[in-house]
Design a protein around this motif. Structure first.
Motif, PDB file in Angstrom:
ATOM      1  N   PRO A   1       1.195 -15.093  -3.029  1.00 43.09           N
ATOM      2  CA  PRO A   1       0.354 -13.939  -2.717  1.00 43.09           C
ATOM      3  C   PRO A   1      -0.637 -13.632  -3.841  1.00 43.09           C
ATOM      4  CG  PRO A   1       2.463 -13.187  -3.558  1.00 43.09           C
ATOM      5  CD  PRO A   1       2.513 -14.685  -3.586  1.00 43.09           C
ATOM      6  N   MET A   2      -1.734 -12.999  -3.450  1.00 45.40           N
ATOM      7  CA  MET A   2      -2.709 -12.455  -4.397  1.00 45.40           C
ATOM      8  C   MET A   2      -2.984 -11.014  -3.990  1.00 45.40           C
ATOM      9  SD  MET A   2      -3.480 -14.786  -6.639  1.00 45.40           S
ATOM     10  CE  MET A   2      -5.007 -14.152  -7.325  1.00 45.40           C
ATOM     11  N   LEU A   3      -3.111 -10.142  -4.975  1.00 45.88           N
ATOM     12  CA  LEU A   3      -3.279  -8.721  -4.713  1.00 45.88           C
ATOM     13  C   LEU A   3      -4.694  -8.293  -5.096  1.00 45.88           C
ATOM     14  CD1 LEU A   3      -1.964  -5.948  -4.011  1.00 45.88           C
ATOM     15  CD2 LEU A   3      -1.360  -5.770  -6.425  1.00 45.88           C
ATOM     16  N   ASN A   4      -5.366  -7.600  -4.157  1.00 47.85           N
ATOM     17  CA  ASN A   4      -6.694  -7.056  -4.416  1.00 47.85           C
ATOM     18  C   ASN A   4      -6.694  -5.585  -4.084  1.00 47.85           C
ATOM     19  OD1 ASN A   4      -8.069  -9.617  -5.037  1.00 47.85           O
ATOM     20  ND2 ASN A   4      -7.662 -10.084  -2.902  1.00 47.85           N
ATOM     21  N   LYS A   5      -7.235  -4.768  -4.946  1.00 54.65           N
ATOM     22  CA  LYS A   5      -7.377  -3.339  -4.646  1.00 54.65           C
ATOM     23  C   LYS A   5      -8.498  -3.140  -3.654  1.00 54.65           C
ATOM     24  CE  LYS A   5      -8.258   1.172  -6.702  1.00 54.65           C
ATOM     25  NZ  LYS A   5      -8.507   1.928  -7.951  1.00 54.65           N
ATOM     26  N   VAL A   6      -8.286  -2.318  -2.657  1.00 53.34           N
ATOM     27  CA  VAL A   6      -9.309  -2.012  -1.662  1.00 53.34           C
ATOM     28  C   VAL A   6     -10.170  -0.874  -2.208  1.00 53.34           C
ATOM     29  CG1 VAL A   6      -9.765  -1.179   0.657  1.00 53.34           C
ATOM     30  CG2 VAL A   6      -7.857  -2.761   0.253  1.00 53.34           C
ATOM     31  N   VAL A   7     -11.466  -1.104  -2.306  1.00 54.87           N
ATOM     32  CA  VAL A   7     -12.377  -0.103  -2.822  1.00 54.87           C
ATOM     33  C   VAL A   7     -12.769   0.839  -1.686  1.00 54.87           C
ATOM     34  CG1 VAL A   7     -14.609   0.329  -3.923  1.00 54.87           C
ATOM     35  CG2 VAL A   7     -13.258  -1.691  -4.552  1.00 54.87           C
ATOM     36  N   LEU A   8     -12.456   2.108  -1.851  1.00 53.49           N
ATOM     37  CA  LEU A   8     -12.747   3.087  -0.813  1.00 53.49           C
ATOM     38  C   LEU A   8     -14.186   3.562  -0.929  1.00 53.49           C
ATOM     39  CD1 LEU A   8      -9.517   5.258  -1.004  1.00 53.49           C
ATOM     40  CD2 LEU A   8     -10.036   3.436   0.607  1.00 53.49           C
ATOM     41  N   GLN A   9     -14.852   3.674   0.186  1.00 56.65           N
ATOM     42  CA  GLN A   9     -16.212   4.200   0.209  1.00 56.65           C
ATOM     43  C   GLN A   9     -16.161   5.717   0.176  1.00 56.65           C
ATOM     44  OE1 GLN A   9     -18.168   2.605   3.648  1.00 56.65           O
ATOM     45  NE2 GLN A   9     -18.448   0.589   2.720  1.00 56.65           N
ATOM     46  N   LYS A  10     -16.990   6.323  -0.678  1.00 52.83           N
ATOM     47  CA  LYS A  10     -17.036   7.780  -0.783  1.00 52.83           C
ATOM     48  C   LYS A  10     -18.034   8.355   0.187  1.00 52.83           C
ATOM     49  CE  LYS A  10     -15.627   7.850  -5.635  1.00 52.83           C
ATOM     50  NZ  LYS A  10     -15.960   8.305  -7.000  1.00 52.83           N
TER      51      LYS A  10
ATOM     52  N   SER B   1       0.843  -1.205   0.000  1.00 51.10           N
ATOM     53  CA  SER B   1       0.000   0.000   0.000  1.00 51.10           C
ATOM     54  C   SER B   1       0.872   1.246   0.000  1.00 51.10           C
ATOM     55  CB  SER B   1      -0.922   0.002   1.224  1.00 51.10           C
ATOM     56  OG  SER B   1      -1.884  -1.035   1.142  1.00 51.10           O
ATOM     57  N   SER B   2       1.935   1.213   0.786  1.00 51.26           N
ATOM     58  CA  SER B   2       2.866   2.334   0.815  1.00 51.26           C
ATOM     59  C   SER B   2       3.633   2.438  -0.502  1.00 51.26           C
ATOM     60  CB  SER B   2       3.841   2.154   1.986  1.00 51.26           C
ATOM     61  OG  SER B   2       4.795   3.191   2.027  1.00 51.26           O
ATOM     62  N   PHE B   3       4.038   1.302  -1.039  1.00 51.38           N
ATOM     63  CA  PHE B   3       4.814   1.262  -2.280  1.00 51.38           C
ATOM     64  C   PHE B   3       4.008   1.767  -3.472  1.00 51.38           C
ATOM     65  CE2 PHE B   3       6.096  -1.244  -6.078  1.00 51.38           C
ATOM     66  CZ  PHE B   3       7.397  -0.799  -6.214  1.00 51.38           C
ATOM     67  N   LEU B   4       2.751   1.344  -3.558  1.00 54.43           N
ATOM     68  CA  LEU B   4       1.909   1.693  -4.700  1.00 54.43           C
ATOM     69  C   LEU B   4       1.195   3.028  -4.537  1.00 54.43           C
ATOM     70  CD1 LEU B   4       0.356  -1.831  -5.329  1.00 54.43           C
ATOM     71  CD2 LEU B   4       2.158  -0.732  -6.665  1.00 54.43           C
ATOM     72  N   GLY B   5       1.110   3.494  -3.297  1.00 51.96           N
ATOM     73  CA  GLY B   5       0.438   4.761  -3.042  1.00 51.96           C
ATOM     74  C   GLY B   5      -1.071   4.665  -3.075  1.00 51.96           C
ATOM     75  N   LEU B   6      -1.599   3.488  -2.876  1.00 53.61           N
ATOM     76  CA  LEU B   6      -3.039   3.297  -2.749  1.00 53.61           C
ATOM     77  C   LEU B   6      -3.270   2.051  -1.908  1.00 53.61           C
ATOM     78  CD1 LEU B   6      -4.647   1.784  -5.971  1.00 53.61           C
ATOM     79  CD2 LEU B   6      -2.217   1.680  -5.491  1.00 53.61           C
TER      80      LEU B   6
END
Length: 262
Positions: A253-262, A237-242
């Protein structure tokens, strides 16, 4: 020590491609070089293969320090490469068998007559990687997965001390990718297996055998250490900036993007 980069920087066409990179690889370690496009991964690989020389710092590969030792075909033959970009340099009209044989001479194309021992070794590698049935076919007629297996066999012909996989699954579908990764794992079971470096920006390709990882970002080392520590939710998260979430299962490992709630 297999290779050592000390405070290495590289400038090309007035732009700093690498800055103050420190990296040590010891015998018996297998590394992931992880970074997004434009991070400097290719520059490091070309440096290891003596195509680029550092603008500053020291590079030592297999006990040969750049600038102080003769760097010839003997060094290059001890560094095996498997990459999609290498395919573009090969002669498509050559047979798969000829491609493998050329690995004994670290050449593009077969210009020397292979000895009986070299031919027997190539046949053995073709058998090891289930390639013998298409050994006489022209390289250009092979599937992408078959081509990559041939490149592995070619890379192993010279008994390399280092084997580098540079984004090797480009163009492979899911099934072919998993079959290819199984082939990589087979190599580690061989006696005197080479030190392996796997270059990628896909975390799901990282096999359990790759126990060390270097995160490269904008030409600099973001972090370095054990793979499970580097490929973690917090670190990436720190490396990718999201915000991302990494899940480990069966050592991968498996990578999933965390969807932010608006």
């Amino acid at each position: 020590m297999i290779l050592s980069l000390r405070d290495v920087s590289l400038k090309r066409d007035g732009t700093w491609i690498l800055q103050k990179v420190d990296w040590d690889v010891k015998k018996g370690e297998h590394w992931v070089l992880f970074g997004l496009n434009g991070s400097g991964k290719t520059a490091i690989l070309k440096m290891l293969h003596a195509e680029y020389f550092p603008t500053a710092g020291n590079v030592t590969v297999l006990h040969k320090e750049f600038g102080k030792s003769y760097l010839g075909e003997e060094l290059r033959s001890k560094i095996g490469f498997v990459s999609s970009s290498l395919q573009e340099k090969l002669y498509n009209s050559d047979s798969a068998f000829e491609i493998v044989l050329s690995g004994a001479f670290a050449s593009i194309g077969l210009y020397k007559k292979p000895t009986k021992e070299i031919r027997e070794k190539a046949i053995g590698l073709l058998k090891d990687f289930d390639c013998l049935e298409y050994a006489d076919r022209q390289y250009e007629t092979l599937s992408q997965g078959e081509k990559q297996r041939i490149l592995i066999a070619r890379a192993l012909m010279a008994d390399p001390s280092i084997l580098i996989f540079d984004e090797p699954t480009t163009g492979l579908d899911f099934i072919a990718r998993e079959q290819f990764l199984e082939t990589i794992e087979q190599i580690t079971y061989k006696p005197n297996a080479p030190t392996m470096i796997y270059v990628t920006h896909h975390v799901e390709e990282i096999l359990p055998v790759f126990n060390k990882a270097l995160l490269l970002k904008k030409g600099q080392v973001f972090d370095i250490g054990n793979t499970e520590d580097m490929i973690s939710s917090q670190k990436l998260s720190s490396f990718l900036g999201l915000p991302v979430q990494v899940q480990w299962e069966n050592g991968r490992p498996m990578l999933n993007k965390v969807v932010l709630q608006k």
